[in-house]
Design an enzyme around this catalytic site. Structure first.
Site: not given
Ligand SMILES: [Zn+2]
Length: 250
Positions: A62, A94-97, A112, A139, A180, A206
């Protein structure tokens, strides 16, 4: 009698429809699938616990899709709105892009989560992430290999809800683009905004489950409807049509 006041505070909710026009497929409520995977498998904490490698691979793909996608005219029109609108504005997506940001928008809240962010569950820090997580990288802060996609999965709390509800309570106009109306809590935003006196406008391909809750619905591709609406708004002629109860504003 209700006092008319100038349109100043806008909250926009954007969903899958606006990203779809840039070629990104997102979660579909109707059949519970995301890129042919059942959502229980790739979008729940239980799915991640069961098969972390598969889930990391899914979001690695993704992330690559997001990096390859380009903002469309709807994103660019909203970027222009952000630059030129002097009142309050919050774009809840709501989009993660990151297509809103690449379209020039700054006042964006990803309820999100974000494909291009990694969350360290060892030290609770977040890091901009363009690469893969499937290889188990360390990390940058604590060195543990405990990074997960910074995505809100089903069963987890969407981000910054207090901020969203505060903005909805102050909104003069609420606009929903390409959603939606099927996934809560976002599906309830229109009622929240209306309960506090906002006018409500839906721009969608729609009619949706939530269409009856809006003062006005305009149907068509976001890439056409959004630039037209932004032009109207910035030229001052705009917003949803006045309802029967309202006196003309001019
Ligand atoms: Zn960390």
């Amino acid at each position: 009698m209700q006092v008319m006041h100038a349109l100043r505070n806008i909250v926009i909710l954007s969903g899958a429809g606006i990203s779809a026009e840039s070629g990104l497929r997102t979660f579909r409520a109707e059949d519970g699938l995301w890129e042919d995977h059942p959502v229980e498998q790739v979008a729940t904490p239980e799915g991640f616990a069961r098969d972390p490698a598969l889930v990391q691979r899914f979001y690695d793909e993704r992330r690559a899709d997001v990096l390859a996608a380009r903002p469309n005219p709807a994103h660019e029109a909203l970027g222009r709105l952000d630059r030129e609108w002097t009142g309050e504005l919050l774009m809840v997506t709501q989009n993660i892009d990151d297509l809103h940001e690449r379209g020039g928008a700054r006042r964006v809240l990803h309820m999100h989560g974000e494909a291009l962010s990694a969350w360290c569950t060892a030290c609770d820090t977040r890091h901009r992430w363009d690469g893969r997580l499937g290889d188990g990288p360390a990390c940058p802060d604590c060195g543990e290999a405990m990074l997960r996609p910074d995505i809100v999965w089903f069963g987890e709390m969407p981000y910054r809800m207090d901020e969203i509800f505060d903005a909805l309570a102050r909104a003069d106009l609420f606009v929903s683009i390409g959603t939606s109306g099927a996934v809560y809590p976002a599906a309830g935003f229109v009622q929240q905004a209306a309960a506090h006196g906002a006018r409500t406008l839906e721009l969608n391909l729609e009619r949706s489950l939530g269409s009856r809750l809006f003062d006005e619905t305009r149907l068509g591709p976001a890439g056409e409807l959004v630039p037209r609406w932004v032009d109207e708004l910035l030229s001052g002629s705009s917003g949803p049509a006045p309802s029967m109860a309202d006196p003309p504003s001019e």
